[in-house]
Design an enzyme around this catalytic site. Structure first.
Site: not given
Length: 332
Positions: A109, A204
């Protein structure tokens, strides 16, 4: 004037914010109105803060550089004159767990902040609404396997994409303001790509699989991020790379990691920590930061984010995982 910090505080911001620097910076304000008082509020209110300072917008890193520079140097080992080295491109890596015995899932991520908006520490509700509208419009343009559905936050987004209100450190920094308004989650049709809106940073962006195929997960993120960048421009500068709310995430703002079951090394933590340190990785509990290890399942991820490229991060993680698995096999 006395220090605003509790005498028991061990935070980096307290360590490096001398009275001289404090006096010089305390009356400064970015164009958007972000001040030193707002930047250090979390460190002041939480005596157990490790870092204790957040940015409110891209200009914060320049205007308050006298305190951000030493904090960043201490945390990242980023010396005076260093410049972040970007390098995000597809990779080819062997399966680190071909027997499929150890790695349960793989996730990569990154955090991103949209250019032209203040960071989440300094966003009014009106700005959050505008940001949400901007991001949702960009998400609607994602092609093929990255297309999906955005759901405004209600505590749980379809598909298991859940994030909670920030902790007390983030709350003191202003990140939780107007929660849960203008928060949400996006889940792509392929179920491997998802995005959280207005958590610690604006976005995110996550690629995840229940496999050990680190290269596939990394490359999928690369492709999805590339598609998103056709509609959105993200905040960055030459020295620090991608700019984030918390200075610990500067640079690549990437966390690449796996959940891995290590029954033998769970009983030989000294050896496990030695390997993790050798490859500059981070070992966490099953649920992430400040959690316990359950059923011998560890979260292993990169420690470095600034001054290292994305390709170098995932390559070092791959080598580290191979070493960990080999040690697990040979551990008595």
């Amino acid at each position: 004037m006395l220090s605003p910090f509790d005498e028991t505080s061990q935070s980096l911001v307290k360590k490096y914010l001398s009275q001289e620097i404090y006096q010089r910076l305390k009356t400064r304000s970015t164009v958007a109105g972000f001040t030193l008082e707002k930047a250090i509020r979390s460190g002041v209110e939480n005596v157990d803060s490790a870092i204790g300072i957040y940015a409110g917008d891209p200009q914060s890193y320049q205007l308050f550089s006298e305190i951000f520079v030493p904090v960043i140097r201490a945390y990242h080992g980023f010396a005076q004159g260093d410049v972040h080295c970007a390098g995000f491109s597809p990779v080819t890596l062997s399966d680190p767990d071909p027997e499929k015995k150890y790695i349960l899932s793989t996730r990569v991520r990154v955090a991103r902040n949209v250019e032209g908006f203040n960071f989440t520490t300094h966003l009014s509700l009106q700005e959050r609404q505008k940001l949400e509208k901007t991001v949702v419009a960009a998400l609607a343009l994602l092609p093929g396997p990255f297309s999906g559905e955005y759901t405004a936050f209600d505590g749980a987004v379809a598909g298991g994409n859940i994030f909670n209100k920030g902790d007390r450190f983030q709350d003191a920094a202003g990140i939780n303001s107007d929660f849960p308004k203008c928060r949400g989650g996006f889940y792509a049709k392929d179920k491997r790509f998802r995005i959280w809106l207005n958590e610690e940073d604006h976005l995110r962006i996550i690629s995840q699989e229940t496999s050990a195929d680190l290269a596939a997960v990394f490359n999928h993120l690369y492709s999805g991020l590339g598609a998103l960048e056709k509609s959105l421009t993200f905040a960055r500068n030459k020295r620090y790379g991608h700019l984030t709310t918390c200075p610990t995430n500067l640079g690549t703002s990437m966390r690449a990691g796996v959940h891995i079951r290590l029954k033998k090394l769970n009983n030989n933590r000294t050896l496990l920590h030695k390997i993790v340190d050798e490859y500059q990785l981070q070992l966490r509990g099953t649920g992430g930061e400040n959690t316990e290890v359950e059923a011998a399942v560890f979260d292993v991820s990169n420690k470095q984010r600034l001054g290292i490229s994305e390709v170098a991060i995932v390559s070092k993680l791959h080598r580290g995982l191979e070493a960990i698995i080999e040690a697990e096999k040979n551990c008595g």
